[in-house]
Design a protein around this motif. Structure first.
Motif, mmCIF file in Angstrom:
data_model
loop_
_atom_site.group_PDB
_atom_site.id
_atom_site.type_symbol
_atom_site.label_atom_id
_atom_site.label_comp_id
_atom_site.label_asym_id
_atom_site.label_seq_id
_atom_site.Cartn_x
_atom_site.Cartn_y
_atom_site.Cartn_z
ATOM 1 N N CYS A 65 -57.922 -35.854 -69.756
ATOM 2 C CA CYS A 65 -59.360 -35.657 -69.914
ATOM 3 C C CYS A 65 -60.131 -36.734 -69.147
ATOM 4 O O CYS A 65 -59.582 -37.785 -68.806
ATOM 5 N N GLU A 66 -61.387 -36.453 -68.879
ATOM 6 C CA GLU A 66 -62.220 -37.387 -68.137
ATOM 7 C C GLU A 66 -62.385 -38.711 -68.873
ATOM 8 O O GLU A 66 -62.483 -39.773 -68.240
ATOM 9 N N GLU A 67 -62.397 -38.682 -70.191
ATOM 10 C CA GLU A 67 -62.528 -39.914 -70.972
ATOM 11 C C GLU A 67 -61.326 -40.830 -70.743
ATOM 12 O O GLU A 67 -61.484 -42.048 -70.589
ATOM 13 N N ARG A 68 -60.136 -40.254 -70.734
ATOM 14 C CA ARG A 68 -58.933 -41.070 -70.529
ATOM 15 C C ARG A 68 -58.914 -41.644 -69.118
ATOM 16 O O ARG A 68 -58.573 -42.811 -68.919
ATOM 17 N N LYS A 69 -59.251 -40.849 -68.131
ATOM 18 C CA LYS A 69 -59.266 -41.348 -66.749
ATOM 19 C C LYS A 69 -60.322 -42.424 -66.571
ATOM 20 O O LYS A 69 -60.098 -43.415 -65.854
ATOM 21 N N ALA A 70 -61.473 -42.263 -67.207
ATOM 22 C CA ALA A 70 -62.517 -43.286 -67.113
ATOM 23 C C ALA A 70 -62.035 -44.604 -67.712
ATOM 24 O O ALA A 70 -62.280 -45.683 -67.150
ATOM 25 N N ALA A 71 -61.342 -44.535 -68.839
ATOM 26 C CA ALA A 71 -60.814 -45.748 -69.457
ATOM 27 C C ALA A 71 -59.768 -46.407 -68.557
ATOM 28 O O ALA A 71 -59.719 -47.642 -68.438
ATOM 29 N N GLN A 72 -58.934 -45.589 -67.920
ATOM 30 C CA GLN A 72 -57.930 -46.125 -67.007
ATOM 31 C C GLN A 72 -58.587 -46.824 -65.820
ATOM 32 O O GLN A 72 -58.197 -47.941 -65.445
ATOM 33 N N PRO A 97 -58.455 -14.730 -73.975
ATOM 34 C CA PRO A 97 -57.108 -15.301 -73.903
ATOM 35 C C PRO A 97 -56.858 -15.898 -72.511
ATOM 36 O O PRO A 97 -57.014 -15.221 -71.492
ATOM 37 N N VAL A 98 -56.513 -17.182 -72.491
ATOM 38 C CA VAL A 98 -56.342 -17.910 -71.233
ATOM 39 C C VAL A 98 -54.976 -18.597 -71.234
ATOM 40 O O VAL A 98 -54.581 -19.208 -72.231
ATOM 41 N N LEU A 99 -54.273 -18.496 -70.121
ATOM 42 C CA LEU A 99 -53.005 -19.184 -69.928
ATOM 43 C C LEU A 99 -53.242 -20.362 -69.010
ATOM 44 O O LEU A 99 -53.822 -20.200 -67.927
ATOM 45 N N VAL A 100 -52.819 -21.567 -69.414
ATOM 46 C CA VAL A 100 -52.989 -22.743 -68.578
ATOM 47 C C VAL A 100 -51.628 -23.248 -68.121
ATOM 48 O O VAL A 100 -50.627 -23.125 -68.823
ATOM 49 N N SER A 101 -51.621 -23.824 -66.934
ATOM 50 C CA SER A 101 -50.420 -24.391 -66.330
ATOM 51 C C SER A 101 -50.744 -25.791 -65.850
ATOM 52 O O SER A 101 -51.858 -26.063 -65.410
ATOM 53 N N GLY A 102 -49.759 -26.688 -65.926
ATOM 54 C CA GLY A 102 -49.957 -28.025 -65.376
ATOM 55 C C GLY A 102 -49.291 -29.092 -66.223
ATOM 56 O O GLY A 102 -49.133 -28.943 -67.436
ATOM 57 N N ARG A 103 -48.920 -30.170 -65.542
ATOM 58 C CA ARG A 103 -48.346 -31.313 -66.238
ATOM 59 C C ARG A 103 -49.451 -32.076 -66.964
ATOM 60 O O ARG A 103 -50.629 -31.749 -66.838
ATOM 61 N N GLY A 104 -49.059 -33.111 -67.688
ATOM 62 C CA GLY A 104 -50.046 -33.847 -68.457
ATOM 63 C C GLY A 104 -50.399 -33.091 -69.726
ATOM 64 O O GLY A 104 -49.587 -32.358 -70.288
ATOM 65 N N ASP A 105 -51.619 -33.218 -70.174
ATOM 66 C CA ASP A 105 -52.065 -32.596 -71.418
ATOM 67 C C ASP A 105 -53.185 -31.601 -71.147
ATOM 68 O O ASP A 105 -54.259 -31.657 -71.750
ATOM 69 N N VAL A 106 -52.923 -30.665 -70.224
ATOM 70 C CA VAL A 106 -53.978 -29.737 -69.812
ATOM 71 C C VAL A 106 -54.381 -28.783 -70.925
ATOM 72 O O VAL A 106 -55.512 -28.287 -70.932
ATOM 73 N N LEU A 107 -53.482 -28.520 -71.871
ATOM 74 C CA LEU A 107 -53.877 -27.659 -72.991
ATOM 75 C C LEU A 107 -54.973 -28.321 -73.814
ATOM 76 O O LEU A 107 -55.975 -27.683 -74.172
ATOM 77 N N ALA A 108 -54.813 -29.607 -74.108
ATOM 78 C CA ALA A 108 -55.852 -30.333 -74.845
ATOM 79 C C ALA A 108 -57.135 -30.426 -74.028
ATOM 80 O O ALA A 108 -58.241 -30.348 -74.578
ATOM 81 N N VAL A 109 -57.011 -30.591 -72.710
ATOM 82 C CA VAL A 109 -58.193 -30.648 -71.851
ATOM 83 C C VAL A 109 -58.950 -29.317 -71.916
ATOM 84 O O VAL A 109 -60.177 -29.287 -72.075
ATOM 85 N N ALA A 110 -58.220 -28.210 -71.806
ATOM 86 C CA ALA A 110 -58.858 -26.891 -71.856
ATOM 87 C C ALA A 110 -59.559 -26.673 -73.188
ATOM 88 O O ALA A 110 -60.680 -26.154 -73.242
ATOM 89 N N ARG A 111 -58.913 -27.073 -74.276
ATOM 90 C CA ARG A 111 -59.552 -26.949 -75.588
ATOM 91 C C ARG A 111 -60.787 -27.845 -75.683
ATOM 92 O O ARG A 111 -61.799 -27.458 -76.265
#
Length: 339
Positions: A8-15, A47-61
């Motif tokens: 998520c953008e919050e995590r990247k901003a903190a990094q 209904p949406v299917l997401v793909s990707g490494r990291g935590d993209v499911l949480a990002v989409a939610r």
């Protein structure tokens, strides 16, 4: 602004704040999937299917998608669909398995594994919620970051596309049912990216090429009805960056010059990057006041000081030199404007 993602953008901003020693706000971060927030009004209940490494499911939610599942959840629900991928067995209540750590609380290197553990601990979105079935076919596939399992995701995405949202449905059955085609959205088109390996690595653009080539072979030359690419060099992140820069300028109380409608009140927006096909091409296509700055610390390694195909306005050795060149360019513009 980066073609990376998976958090998520919050995590990247903190990094970034930790790396740079200054506060970086989430509103100052644009990841490859950040422009996908604009799709939420259309997809919030689809209904949406997401793909990707990291935590993209949480990002989409977090963006507001309410009926979303990850490819690894879909693969686990129907393991025969991806026989060369492995999935942990469902934990029984008798085992009393401890709840997995939230991906937000784990190191970056472990975030994909933590996200997978959390997803597998949830009720199955196919068996329990009916997603990816004829009652709730997948409406859109969002490839939000480079997948962690290219075989699994390429297979399942092709199944979903050919089955019009239902991976186990044949194309003939989908056509007979009059099912609507599935939308496919990639968060960036980067063929290559650079890491510590001495040669460039395949990126999401290579994965997209594989999926579209496989789909074409399966359908005798066909192409999915709706395919969209986000990320640099496409216009969406640049338009979003312009809106965010204007909002931040107003928040800071900066005195902006009056300009005609549709014109940005900035003398220059400097896009510093190492990938000519993404960073330089995108900034050049975005037009004024964008200024492309190419650095030789990643994808571009020559020959020559600048790329012959996607030529940057400014080409320097590294990011520090890029910042200095941008400041010099701005000072020159101000000097010429006062003459």
């Amino acid at each position: 602004m980066t073609n990376g993602g998976g958090v998520c953008e919050e995590r990247k901003a903190a990094q970034l704040s930790g790396w740079l020693g200054i506060r970086v706000a989430p509103s100052q971060v644009i990841l490859s999937h950040t422009p996908m927030r604009d799709l939420v009004p259309q997809l919030a209940e689809a209904p949406v299917l997401v793909s990707g490494r990291g935590d993209v499911l949480a990002v989409a939610r977090g963006y507001g998608l309410g009926r979303v599942l990850h490819t690894r959840q879909l693969g686990r629900a129907m393991p025969a669909a991806t026989p060369f991928s492995s999935y942990p067995p469902p934990a029984s209540a008798a085992q009393g398995a401890a709840a997995p750590a939230a991906a937000a609380s784990v190191p970056e290197s472990n975030i994909t594994a933590a996200a997978a553990a959390a997803q597998f601990a949830e009720p199955c979105p196919v068996r329990h919620l009916g997603l990816a079935t004829e009652e709730a076919p997948i409406h859109t596939v969002l490839v939000m970051a480079d997948p962690d399992d290219w075989y699994r995701d390429a297979q399942l995405i092709c199944d979903v596309l050919s089955g019009a949202g239902v991976p186990a449905r044949s194309p003939a059955a989908a056509a007979a049912a009059g099912a609507a085609p599935v939308r496919l959205v990639f968060s960036n088109p980067d063929l290559l990216w650079a890491n510590e390996f001495p040669k460039n690595r395949f990126g999401q653009g290579a994965f997209a090429h594989m999926v579209l080539s496989l789909y074409s072979r399966l359908t005798c030359g066909g192409r999915p009805a709706h395919v969209t690419f986000y990320g640099k060099p496409n216009p969406q992140p640049y338009r979003l960056a312009e809106r965010l820069l204007l909002a931040q300028a107003h928040e800071l109380g900066l005195a902006l010059p009056e300009v005609p409608t549709g014109t940005l009140p900035f003398s220059g927006i400097y896009a510093v990057g190492d990938n000519p096909a993404a960073d330089v091409r995108g900034a050049n296509q975005a037009g004024a006041p964008w200024v492309s700055v190419l650095v030789r610390t990643g994808v571009f390694q020559g020959p020559g000081p600048n790329c012959d195909i996607d030529t940057a306005r400014i080409a320097v050795d590294d990011v520090a030199a890029g910042v200095e060149a941008a400041l010099h360019h701005t000072r020159s513009l101000r000097w010429h404007s006062m003459r």
